[in-house]
Design a protein around this motif. Structure first.
Motif, PDB file in Angstrom:
ATOM      1  N   HIS A  76      41.504  43.668  50.375  1.00 50.58           N
ATOM      2  CA  HIS A  76      42.089  44.691  51.251  1.00 50.58           C
ATOM      3  C   HIS A  76      43.262  45.398  50.568  1.00 50.58           C
ATOM      4  O   HIS A  76      43.345  46.633  50.574  1.00 50.58           O
ATOM      5  CB  HIS A  76      42.539  44.057  52.562  1.00 50.58           C
ATOM      6  N   LEU A  77      44.161  44.623  49.983  1.00 43.46           N
ATOM      7  CA  LEU A  77      45.360  45.199  49.355  1.00 43.46           C
ATOM      8  C   LEU A  77      45.020  46.096  48.165  1.00 43.46           C
ATOM      9  O   LEU A  77      45.756  47.040  47.871  1.00 43.46           O
ATOM     10  CB  LEU A  77      46.300  44.085  48.900  1.00 43.46           C
ATOM     11  N   HIS A  78      43.922  45.809  47.494  1.00 40.05           N
ATOM     12  CA  HIS A  78      43.557  46.560  46.287  1.00 40.05           C
ATOM     13  C   HIS A  78      42.220  47.265  46.467  1.00 40.05           C
ATOM     14  O   HIS A  78      41.494  47.497  45.497  1.00 40.05           O
ATOM     15  CB  HIS A  78      43.556  45.615  45.082  1.00 40.05           C
ATOM     16  N   TYR A  79      41.922  47.627  47.699  1.00 38.90           N
ATOM     17  CA  TYR A  79      40.645  48.228  48.061  1.00 38.90           C
ATOM     18  C   TYR A  79      40.349  49.498  47.265  1.00 38.90           C
ATOM     19  O   TYR A  79      39.215  49.728  46.854  1.00 38.90           O
ATOM     20  CB  TYR A  79      40.625  48.529  49.559  1.00 38.90           C
TER      21      TYR A  79
ATOM     22  N   ALA B 178      52.837  39.325  34.379  1.00 38.48           N
ATOM     23  CA  ALA B 178      51.767  39.964  33.600  1.00 38.48           C
ATOM     24  C   ALA B 178      51.166  41.169  34.327  1.00 38.48           C
ATOM     25  O   ALA B 178      50.197  41.755  33.843  1.00 38.48           O
ATOM     26  CB  ALA B 178      50.671  38.944  33.298  1.00 38.48           C
ATOM     27  N   SER B 179      51.722  41.536  35.473  1.00 42.86           N
ATOM     28  CA  SER B 179      51.229  42.659  36.283  1.00 42.86           C
ATOM     29  C   SER B 179      49.760  42.492  36.668  1.00 42.86           C
ATOM     30  O   SER B 179      48.987  43.450  36.653  1.00 42.86           O
ATOM     31  CB  SER B 179      51.444  43.991  35.558  1.00 42.86           C
ATOM     32  N   VAL B 180      49.386  41.264  37.012  1.00 44.32           N
ATOM     33  CA  VAL B 180      48.040  40.972  37.490  1.00 44.32           C
ATOM     34  C   VAL B 180      48.071  41.038  39.017  1.00 44.32           C
ATOM     35  O   VAL B 180      48.835  40.320  39.658  1.00 44.32           O
ATOM     36  CB  VAL B 180      47.565  39.578  37.025  1.00 44.32           C
ATOM     37  N   ASP B 181      47.245  41.916  39.585  1.00 41.91           N
ATOM     38  CA  ASP B 181      47.206  42.085  41.039  1.00 41.91           C
ATOM     39  C   ASP B 181      46.652  40.833  41.705  1.00 41.91           C
ATOM     40  O   ASP B 181      45.569  40.356  41.335  1.00 41.91           O
ATOM     41  CB  ASP B 181      46.323  43.283  41.417  1.00 41.91           C
ATOM     42  N   HIS B 182      47.383  40.315  42.672  1.00 41.73           N
ATOM     43  CA  HIS B 182      46.975  39.103  43.364  1.00 41.73           C
ATOM     44  C   HIS B 182      47.636  39.034  44.740  1.00 41.73           C
ATOM     45  O   HIS B 182      48.545  39.804  45.038  1.00 41.73           O
ATOM     46  CB  HIS B 182      47.344  37.865  42.546  1.00 41.73           C
ATOM     47  N   LYS B 183      47.160  38.091  45.523  1.00 39.68           N
ATOM     48  CA  LYS B 183      47.749  37.819  46.830  1.00 39.68           C
ATOM     49  C   LYS B 183      47.942  36.315  46.938  1.00 39.68           C
ATOM     50  O   LYS B 183      46.993  35.554  46.763  1.00 39.68           O
ATOM     51  CB  LYS B 183      46.824  38.320  47.955  1.00 39.68           C
ATOM     52  N   ILE B 184      49.160  35.896  47.203  1.00 43.14           N
ATOM     53  CA  ILE B 184      49.402  34.491  47.483  1.00 43.14           C
ATOM     54  C   ILE B 184      49.335  34.334  49.003  1.00 43.14           C
ATOM     55  O   ILE B 184      49.966  35.097  49.736  1.00 43.14           O
ATOM     56  CB  ILE B 184      50.741  34.005  46.893  1.00 43.14           C
ATOM     57  N   TRP B 185      48.497  33.415  49.452  1.00 42.54           N
ATOM     58  CA  TRP B 185      48.323  33.227  50.889  1.00 42.54           C
ATOM     59  C   TRP B 185      49.321  32.197  51.384  1.00 42.54           C
ATOM     60  O   TRP B 185      49.390  31.081  50.879  1.00 42.54           O
ATOM     61  CB  TRP B 185      46.893  32.790  51.225  1.00 42.54           C
ATOM     62  N   ILE B 186      50.110  32.601  52.382  1.00 46.67           N
ATOM     63  CA  ILE B 186      51.096  31.727  53.015  1.00 46.67           C
ATOM     64  C   ILE B 186      50.579  31.403  54.410  1.00 46.67           C
ATOM     65  O   ILE B 186      50.512  32.286  55.275  1.00 46.67           O
ATOM     66  CB  ILE B 186      52.489  32.399  53.107  1.00 46.67           C
ATOM     67  N   GLU B 187      50.202  30.163  54.609  1.00 44.58           N
ATOM     68  CA  GLU B 187      49.640  29.753  55.895  1.00 44.58           C
ATOM     69  C   GLU B 187      50.755  29.609  56.927  1.00 44.58           C
ATOM     70  O   GLU B 187      51.814  29.043  56.649  1.00 44.58           O
ATOM     71  CB  GLU B 187      48.870  28.433  55.756  1.00 44.58           C
ATOM     72  N   GLN B 188      50.485  30.166  58.110  1.00 47.42           N
ATOM     73  CA  GLN B 188      51.419  30.098  59.233  1.00 47.42           C
ATOM     74  C   GLN B 188      50.812  29.242  60.328  1.00 47.42           C
ATOM     75  O   GLN B 188      49.594  29.234  60.481  1.00 47.42           O
ATOM     76  CB  GLN B 188      51.722  31.514  59.746  1.00 47.42           C
ATOM     77  N   PRO B 189      51.551  28.504  61.089  1.00 50.70           N
ATOM     78  CA  PRO B 189      53.018  28.493  61.145  1.00 50.70           C
ATOM     79  C   PRO B 189      53.670  27.544  60.147  1.00 50.70           C
ATOM     80  O   PRO B 189      54.895  27.428  60.103  1.00 50.70           O
ATOM     81  CB  PRO B 189      53.287  28.024  62.574  1.00 50.70           C
TER      82      PRO B 189
END
Length: 121
Positions: A41-44, A82-93
């Motif tokens: 989604h972020l890099h669609y 390194a400017s590698v596009d990624h998403k770190i998932w932070i689980e809530q709560p």
């Protein structure tokens, strides 16, 4: 016409969530799905993401294991530097980092950052 580049989406999941914290396998799979979807989604609009999505029947994902949160966060920093596009998932709560997903990349562009991680078992 040149053949399209082979793209892969790497996902790195914390192995200690299952082994030490006793998360069920389904919860681990859900974390990987959340991160992978968020990265797409972020890099669609990225050209590689669009090409990856065009090959709906031939998507390639590699799921790797980070031993713990510290190693996952260290990887996130390496990817950022390194400017590698990624998403770190932070689980809530719980507010804990559970996994990282990269946007689709040609393997040769990102593998060096991930080679110390083994396939998730």
């Amino acid at each position: 016409m040149a053949a399209p580049r082979r793209l892969v989406q790497y996902i790195v999941v914390r192995g200690d969530l299952q082994r030490v914290l006793a998360w069920p396998l389904g919860a681990l799979v859900a974390q990987a799905c959340h991160a992978a979807t968020a990265a797409i989604h972020l890099h669609y609009s990225h050209e590689d993401t669009q090409q990856y999505l065009q090959g709906l029947e031939s998507m390639h994902k590699v799921v790797l294991e980070a031993p713990d949160e510290a190693s996952l966060l260290a990887l996130a920093e390496i990817l950022k530097q390194a400017s590698v596009d990624h998403k770190i998932w932070i689980e809530q709560p719980e507010n804990i980092a559970t996994c990282i997903a990269l946007r689709p990349y040609p393997k040769e562009e990102v593998h060096r950052h991930l080679k110390k991680f083994k396939l998730l078992k």
